[in-house]
Write an enzyme that holds these catalytic residues in place. Sequence first.
Site, PDB file in Angstrom:
ATOM      1  CG  ASP A   6      -1.617   1.203   1.531  1.00 46.99           C
ATOM      2  OD1 ASP A   6      -2.501   1.527   0.734  1.00 46.99           O
ATOM      3  OD2 ASP A   6      -1.313   1.876   2.531  1.00 46.99           O
ATOM      4  CG  ASP A   8      -1.386   7.932   0.475  1.00 44.14           C
ATOM      5  OD1 ASP A   8      -0.269   8.369   0.167  1.00 44.14           O
ATOM      6  OD2 ASP A   8      -2.421   8.188  -0.155  1.00 44.14           O
TER       7      ASP A   8
HETATM    8  O1  LIG Z   1      -5.515   7.805  -0.906  1.00 43.13           O
HETATM    9  C1  LIG Z   1      -6.152   7.032  -0.157  1.00 43.13           C
HETATM   10  O2  LIG Z   1      -7.305   7.227   0.270  1.00 43.13           O
HETATM   11  C2  LIG Z   1      -5.501   5.762   0.289  1.00 43.13           C
HETATM   12  O3  LIG Z   1      -4.255   5.520  -0.250  1.00 43.13           O
HETATM   13  P1  LIG Z   1      -3.587   4.101   0.118  1.00 43.13           P
HETATM   14  O4  LIG Z   1      -4.495   3.043  -0.462  1.00 43.13           O
HETATM   15  O5  LIG Z   1      -2.249   4.200  -0.536  1.00 43.13           O
HETATM   16  O6  LIG Z   1      -3.499   4.047   1.619  1.00 43.13           O
HETATM   17 MG   LIG Z   2      -2.759   3.194   3.444  1.00 36.45          MG
END
Ligand SMILES: O=C(O)COP(=O)(O)O
Ligand SMILES: [Mg+2]
Length: 222
Positions: A6, A8
């Site tokens: 993932d 963020d």
């Molecule tokens: O931008 C978002 O809402 C989440 O981003 P992610 O899936 O990288 O945590």
């Molecule tokens: Mg995330």
Amino acid sequence: MNIVFDLDGTLIDSAPDIQAVSEIILGQLGKEPLTIAETRSFVGEGAKVLVSRMMAARGIEETPESHARIYGDFVAQYEYAVEKAVFYPGVVDALAVLKAAGHRLGLCTNKPELPARAVIRHMGLEPTFDAVVAAGMIDSRKPEPDMLLKTVEDMGGGATLYVGDSEIDAETARRAEIPFALYTEGYRKSPIAAMPHDWSFDHFDRLQEIVIEAVARQTAAE
Ligand SMILES: O=C(O)COP(=O)(O)O
Ligand SMILES: [Mg+2]
């Protein structure tokens, strides 16, 4: 093995950049920016949900029209919001070590494709990933399993470990039936024990060990 990350709250803390976008957008509407804590708690289900939560938090009535307008303004800024993002401790070394060990690395994020690609470029991660699947590239988003399964498919298939920070990631992994390592220092809201996971870790120094265990588990299952 394939290791899918993932973005963020897992590899980078991007909340300061997102907070800065909120400052521009909410400022135009005469509202206070989001706090960093609000921003962290609003990230995870993609930019449309984030904008809804931002509007609700500042008492802006949400209609399809108001959401479309504010979302449009938000994403127009989002692509340039890369300057304040920082890696979590140990990420750069961990990615280099795993890559050098011959693992394939992938990225699966609910961040929209343009800002996702912009921040990947800004952080120097372009050569790192064998596959990137960001929001909008297919007609599904986490916690549905499709984005994660597509990332694995783009990596050529095979045994995979998914690494993420949120309830959404834990649920995505469960639905995709892919082993999950939870990074505990990102944006999760629930206690660790309440989130389905196979491993949890609070520093990326630990990840190499987890990957070795994941490979061993996979070999034992074959
Ligand atoms: O931008 C978002 O809402 C989440 O981003 P992610 O899936 O990288 O945590
Ligand atoms: Mg995330």
